[in-house]
Design a protein around this motif. Structure first.
Motif, short mmCIF file in Angstrom:
data_model
loop_
_atom_site.label_atom_id
_atom_site.label_comp_id
_atom_site.label_asym_id
_atom_site.label_seq_id
_atom_site.Cartn_x
_atom_site.Cartn_y
_atom_site.Cartn_z
N ILE A 1 69.01 28.19 26.53
CA ILE A 1 68.04 29.24 26.19
C ILE A 1 66.75 28.63 25.66
CG2 ILE A 1 67.59 31.13 24.58
CD1 ILE A 1 70.49 31.98 24.88
N LEU A 2 66.89 27.62 24.80
CA LEU A 2 65.69 26.97 24.26
C LEU A 2 64.90 26.28 25.36
CD1 LEU A 2 63.93 26.12 21.87
CD2 LEU A 2 65.43 24.13 21.55
N HIS A 3 65.60 25.63 26.29
CA HIS A 3 64.91 24.92 27.38
C HIS A 3 64.11 25.91 28.24
CE1 HIS A 3 64.20 22.00 30.55
NE2 HIS A 3 64.64 22.90 31.44
N CYS A 4 64.71 27.03 28.58
CA CYS A 4 64.00 28.02 29.40
C CYS A 4 62.85 28.65 28.61
CB CYS A 4 64.98 29.09 29.87
SG CYS A 4 66.24 28.47 31.02
N THR A 5 63.06 28.91 27.34
CA THR A 5 62.00 29.50 26.52
C THR A 5 60.82 28.54 26.38
OG1 THR A 5 63.68 30.74 25.30
CG2 THR A 5 61.51 30.59 24.31
N GLU A 6 61.12 27.25 26.17
CA GLU A 6 60.06 26.25 26.07
C GLU A 6 59.25 26.19 27.37
OE1 GLU A 6 58.98 24.51 23.66
OE2 GLU A 6 60.54 23.96 22.23
N ALA A 7 59.94 26.27 28.51
CA ALA A 7 59.23 26.23 29.80
C ALA A 7 58.31 27.44 29.95
CB ALA A 7 60.24 26.18 30.94
N ALA A 8 58.80 28.61 29.58
CA ALA A 8 57.97 29.81 29.67
C ALA A 8 56.79 29.74 28.72
CB ALA A 8 58.82 31.05 29.39
N PHE A 9 57.02 29.21 27.51
CA PHE A 9 55.92 29.13 26.54
C PHE A 9 54.87 28.12 26.99
CE2 PHE A 9 53.91 27.20 22.81
CZ PHE A 9 53.39 28.33 22.19
N LEU B 1 57.06 33.88 17.01
CA LEU B 1 55.89 34.15 16.17
C LEU B 1 54.61 33.73 16.85
CD1 LEU B 1 57.16 33.16 12.60
CD2 LEU B 1 56.87 35.44 13.55
N ARG B 2 54.64 32.61 17.58
CA ARG B 2 53.44 32.17 18.29
C ARG B 2 53.08 33.14 19.42
NH1 ARG B 2 51.55 27.28 16.93
NH2 ARG B 2 52.91 25.89 15.72
N MET B 3 54.10 33.75 20.02
CA MET B 3 53.80 34.74 21.06
C MET B 3 53.14 35.97 20.45
SD MET B 3 54.40 33.46 23.93
CE MET B 3 54.03 34.98 24.81
N ASN C 1 49.31 41.10 31.55
CA ASN C 1 50.60 41.52 32.11
C ASN C 1 51.58 40.36 32.17
OD1 ASN C 1 52.36 43.43 33.56
ND2 ASN C 1 51.97 42.08 35.31
N CYS C 2 51.07 39.21 32.57
CA CYS C 2 51.93 38.02 32.62
C CYS C 2 52.38 37.62 31.23
CB CYS C 2 51.17 36.89 33.32
SG CYS C 2 52.14 35.38 33.50
N ILE C 3 51.43 37.63 30.26
CA ILE C 3 51.76 37.25 28.88
C ILE C 3 52.75 38.24 28.27
CG2 ILE C 3 50.78 36.99 26.57
CD1 ILE C 3 48.25 35.87 27.89
N ALA C 4 52.60 39.53 28.62
CA ALA C 4 53.54 40.53 28.10
C ALA C 4 54.95 40.26 28.59
CB ALA C 4 53.08 41.92 28.52
N LYS C 5 55.07 39.84 29.86
CA LYS C 5 56.39 39.49 30.37
C LYS C 5 56.96 38.27 29.61
CE LYS C 5 55.75 41.27 35.07
NZ LYS C 5 55.74 40.91 36.51
N ALA C 6 56.09 37.28 29.41
CA ALA C 6 56.54 36.12 28.64
C ALA C 6 56.92 36.50 27.21
CB ALA C 6 55.45 35.05 28.63
N PHE C 7 56.13 37.40 26.61
CA PHE C 7 56.41 37.87 25.26
C PHE C 7 57.78 38.53 25.18
CE2 PHE C 7 56.27 41.17 22.02
CZ PHE C 7 55.80 40.48 20.92
N GLU C 8 58.02 39.43 26.15
CA GLU C 8 59.30 40.13 26.16
C GLU C 8 60.46 39.17 26.42
OE1 GLU C 8 61.46 43.93 28.39
OE2 GLU C 8 59.47 43.23 28.99
N PHE C 9 60.26 38.21 27.31
CA PHE C 9 61.31 37.25 27.65
C PHE C 9 61.65 36.36 26.45
CE2 PHE C 9 62.28 32.93 29.23
CZ PHE C 9 63.50 33.19 29.83
N MET C 10 60.63 35.79 25.80
CA MET C 10 60.89 34.82 24.71
C MET C 10 61.39 35.51 23.45
SD MET C 10 57.96 31.88 25.12
CE MET C 10 56.61 32.91 25.67
#
Length: 920
Positions: free
Chosen positions: A65-73, A185-187, A121-130
């Motif tokens: 989960i951390l690896h995927c979240t880091e990639a998205a961030f 928090l950064r998101m 829109n893209c950032i919102a998806k990343a926000f929701e995902f992370m």
């Protein structure tokens, strides 16, 4: 794809948007199996039949989960940089809604809106995902088979991945959760940088609220800084509760077992301890009624009794240690993280991180206090020893029914609990910063634990002194002579001295271990009281070590000898004969029927004058007309006297050692207070400890003076007093007095040769002393080396006083030959007493300095030197002063008396010399 050449980096922005979408989708697809598995596990935590159950472990899930979240961030952060470079957003915009577009200032608004809407829109998806990943992992239960459904993902979870843990730099879950919270928090901060019109609605997450053992509740929570911070703090709280759950459960099981059997938890622990001891020694288990008849059935702790008994020796202290220890291990990294974040109020994400760390630390501190206080309140209820001490009124029944060892074990555990709580309070005060601007509640840190610590410290202080008093009373009842050194069967000391010293050391060390000033002060006062040299005082008016020694407690192991029945007149006559030396001597001359004369061996019949209390003599027994029995009684009394003297010397050493122990505590206290010089007077804790140190040092000196006084009294009784009625020559110093009185010192050379014969002096002077009771008992190794030295000093002092007293009377006449004879006699006595001390020193032991014995002969040596002068005026050239005190020097009047003993010194010459000495 729209083309807007007037937007700087438009192609890079579009490429970043596409990369961000791809990264999010790839990460989402990669996590689908894990998230589905977590959903199934949350729905049915006890289902271990899932086909993917064996494929996942806690570390693997957290790492993925951390690896995927880091990639998205990373892709989202790249997109934000492109937007900032193009001037579409400002990276320095605060989190207050005052957002501006830094470039065109409204120009190309539609173009900017298109790009911002696409990016938003893209950032919102990343926000929701992370943020979704963070909430999911923070609220999920561990998939470990041992802890299914019982706790969160945590480093302490035994999930079977020991290989990963053993690898250097292995993956840890706590840092993973901290990183996920930071990214969430950064998101939030990234989302705040976008124009409000382009921000999609904030997503809603279904959050489960874990509240202890109650059912989990799900609520819809908007993703904000507050929700993320609260979720992370609750995650840490769950970690603490999970880590502490096992020890608390063990303690609860013990309490339930004790309640079902209507006994104390300590009773169960004691039975288990004794059972294990029997197993180790090859014995068989006993019935519970044999241990405590009124509480039968305490056994039966299950098949793992051995392990349980080992772990449950101090269950309450162990539980509190685990709770506060785990809380400290969770708080410390958070404090380090908080302190490493820059204290820049304009950096919004840094401020949010600090607040999140502080909130998590506050929650952990409150939770640990709550759990520790709960266990602390159980402690007193579960200990039979504590209950007995609280209700003890020094009754005999209480001391008989309650094992003092169980009381001491309870106090040991209480002292350790106080130490653990005190250390955590100090840790918490130093680490958890009180910041009224950031804390959500206005409270006093450690208030609950501080109250518990104050209560436990006060309780401990009272119970410690009460237990010590009971143990001392038991030591008095069991007191007997004990060996001082192995291989020296006759050298004994009253056990009460050794026992009292051991009890005091244990109490002081235990009190110091609590880190409580009140406990140390209370115990220090008790220690000073029990060693006080005051016959009328003592512990609860029952007397301390001094009174026990004066009454001969523990000085003899012999029971009083039962004498044949006598009529009242015979009994009173025998007692009066024993109690009065003059009457004994008078009756001795009149009654020839007494079969055996004890005084023939050089010992008086009565108790020592100014010596030990007559209780010591009365409790051993009284003699009658039966010589053999009377001899045995007298020997018992002699051994008891010598044992008591050894006890007085040991008591002085014990006080000195205890004073040194308090001195070490004073040094530690001064170091804690930051005082480098130990001589500086301080107040508070160090001053109280210094008082106990000085008081015990004073007691040590008092015991030294007491030993000197008792030895001199004993020498007077055993070797001869100044009483003319006793001066019959049967005691060694009485014989010395008679010998000097009858000796002629106005001799010619022929008479001198006869008189100075060593055979004659050995028989008439040295022999009686060498065969005296003192020398016999010392020769049998019944006295400590220091006591022997005191005896030699006392005999030396008494011998020199006898000779000087006879010289100062002026009845003797001396010439040169007589002075030489007296010099030889004095020298032989001096060597005799030094030899007594040196012969008593065992091989390999530190040699004893005999300078104190030689000091006793200084005055008589001066007198001998004066008698050996050719003429009185020579003393003006040879006169000397010994030491800095006049106690070892003759006065002018005494010198004049000695000079007048010389038959060839004229009065005029003597007066002339004395006048010059007075003038000088």
């Amino acid at each position: 794809e729209p083309q807007h050449p007037d937007i700087v980096g438009a192609e890079s922005i579009m490429e970043s948007i596409q990369n961000c979408h791809v990264s999010i989708e790839e990460s989402r697809r990669r996590l689908i199996p894990l998230l589905n598995f977590l959903e199934e596990h949350d729905d049915d935590p006890k289902n271990t039949q899932s086909p993917h159950y064996e494929d996942f472990a806690d570390e693997q899930i957290a790492h993925e989960i951390l690896h995927c979240t880091e990639a998205a961030f990373a892709s989202t952060d790249t997109l934000m940089i492109m937007l900032a470079d193009s001037g579409l957003i400002s990276m320095e915009s605060p989190l207050d809604g005052n957002r501006t577009v830094s470039r065109q200032n409204g120009e190309c608004g539609n173009d900017q809106s298109v790009y911002l809407l696409m990016a938003s829109n893209c950032i919102a998806k990343a926000f929701e995902f992370m943020t979704g990943n963070f909430f999911k992992l923070a609220e999920a239960d561990s998939v470990c088979s041992d802890n299914s459904g019982s706790g969160p993902f945590d480093d302490s979870t035994n999930n079977g991945s020991a290989e990963a843990e053993n690898e250097e730099g292995g993956f840890k879950i706590q840092p993973c959760m901290a990183r996920l919270a930071e990214l969430a928090l950064r998101m939030i901060h990234i989302k705040s940088l976008l124009p409000p019109s382009s921000i999609p609605p904030t997503p809603i997450h279904h959050v489960r609220h874990h509240d202890g053992d109650s059912e989990d509740e799900e609520n819809d929570v908007e993703v904000t800084f507050t929700s993320i911070s609260h979720t992370y703090a609750q995650y840490q709280r769950r970690c603490l509760r999970t880590r502490s759950k096992q020890v608390i459960s063990n303690l609860v099981d013990l309490r339930r077992l004790a309640q079902s059997q209507k006994c104390f938890v300590s009773d169960i622990l004691e039975v288990e301890r004794r059972r294990q001891q029997l197993e180790l020694t090859g014995g068989t288990f006993f019935d519970d009624d044999d241990i405590n008849g009124e509480h039968g059935g305490h056994g039966g702790l299950g098949g793992d009794g051995a392990d349980a008994g080992t772990q449950r020796e101090q269950p309450h202290a162990q539980t509190i240690t685990v709770i506060l220890g785990e809380a400290s291990s969770l708080i410390q990294p958070l404090a380090a993280w908080r302190d490493a974040i820059p204290h820049d109020a304009e950096i919004t994400d840094c401020s949010m991180l600090r607040k999140m760390c502080q909130e998590a630390m506050d929650i952990l501190d409150l939770e640990s206090q709550s759990l520790a206080v709960m266990v602390g309140t159980w402690f007193g209820q579960d200990q039979r020893g504590i209950s007995a001490l609280e209700h003890d009124n020094h009754s005999e029944n209480t001391q008989e029914n309650v094992d003092l060892l169980s009381m001491e074990a309870a106090l040991e555990e209480m002292a350790f609990m106080c130490q653990v709580i005190s250390r955590y309070c100090v840790f918490s005060q130093q680490i958890i910063v009180k910041n009224n601007a950031t804390t959500t509640t206005d409270r006093n840190y450690n208030s609950n634990l501080q109250n518990l610590l104050s209560e436990q410290s006060l309780h401990y202080s009272t119970l410690e002194t009460r237990l010590a008093t009971m143990q001392f009373s038991q030591a008095l009842s069991l007191a007997s002579p004990q060996l001082i050194e192995l291989g020296r069967q006759n050298l004994k000391v009253p056990s009460i001295v050794e026992d009292a010293h051991y009890l005091c050391v244990r109490a002081i060390e235990r009190a110091a271990g609590t880190r409580s000033e009140r406990a140390v002060w209370t115990v220090g006062h008790w220690v000073c009281e029990i060693w006080g040299v005051d016959e009328s005082g003592g512990i609860d008016s029952g007397g301390g070590v001094f009174r026990a020694l004066m009454e001969g407690v523990g000085c003899t192991s012999e029971k009083p000898i039962e004498m044949p029945q006598q009529n009242e007149s015979d009994r009173l006559g025998a007692m009066s004969k024993l109690e009065n030396s003059f009457a004994a001597a008078l009756l001795e001359s009149m009654d020839d029927d007494i079969g055996h004369d004890v005084s023939a061996v050089g010992v008086g019949r009565g108790p020592p004058s100014e010596g030990m209390s007559s209780a010591l003599w009365e409790k051993i027994g009284v003699g009658g007309k039966f010589g053999e029995t009377q001899e045995k009684i007298m020997q018992i009394k002699i051994d008891a006297e010598l044992c008591a003297l050894n006890g007085i010397y040991a008591a002085g050493n014990a006080c000195s050692a205890l004073s040194g122990l308090f001195a070490e505590l004073v040094e530690e206290c001064l170091q804690d207070e930051g005082v480098a010089d130990s001589s500086v007077r301080t107040t508070g804790k160090s001053s109280m400890l210094a008082f106990a140190r000085d008081e015990l040092a004073s007691h040590s000196r008092s015991y030294e003076r007491l030993l000197k006084q008792r030895v001199r009294s004993l020498i007077t009784d055993w070797c001869g007093a100044d009483d003319v009625f006793d001066c019959d020559g049967r005691l060694c110093l009485q014989n010395l007095r008679l010998f000097i009185e009858n000796e002629v010192y106005n001799l010619d050379s022929a008479s001198f040769k006869t008189q100075e014969s060593e055979e004659r002096l050995e028989v008439e002077i040295i022999g009686p002393v060498r065969t005296s009771q003192i020398f016999i008992e010392v020769g049998q190794d019944k006295c400590d080396a220091a006591v022997t030295l005191q005896m030699a000093e006392a005999m030396s002092w008494k011998s020199t006083e006898i000779i000087l007293d006879l010289l100062f009377r002026g009845d003797k006449a001396f010439n040169d030959w007589g002075a030489m004879l007296l010099s030889k006699q004095v020298r032989m006595l001096q060597n005799l007493y030094c030899g007594l001390v040196l012969d008593s020193t065992k091989a390999g032991a530190t040699p004893i300095n005999t300078a104190s014995i030689l000091k006793q002969f200084e005055r008589i040596n001066q007198a001998v030197s004066i008698l050996q002068l050719e003429k009185p005026s020579d003393w003006l050239a040879f006169s000397y002063q010994v030491g800095e005190s006049y106690d070892t020097n003759l006065t002018v009047e005494e010198i004049q008396k000695v000079m007048r003993l010389r038959v060839d010194f004229s009065e005029d010459a003597i007066m002339k010399v004395c006048s010059q000495m007075k003038a000088s």
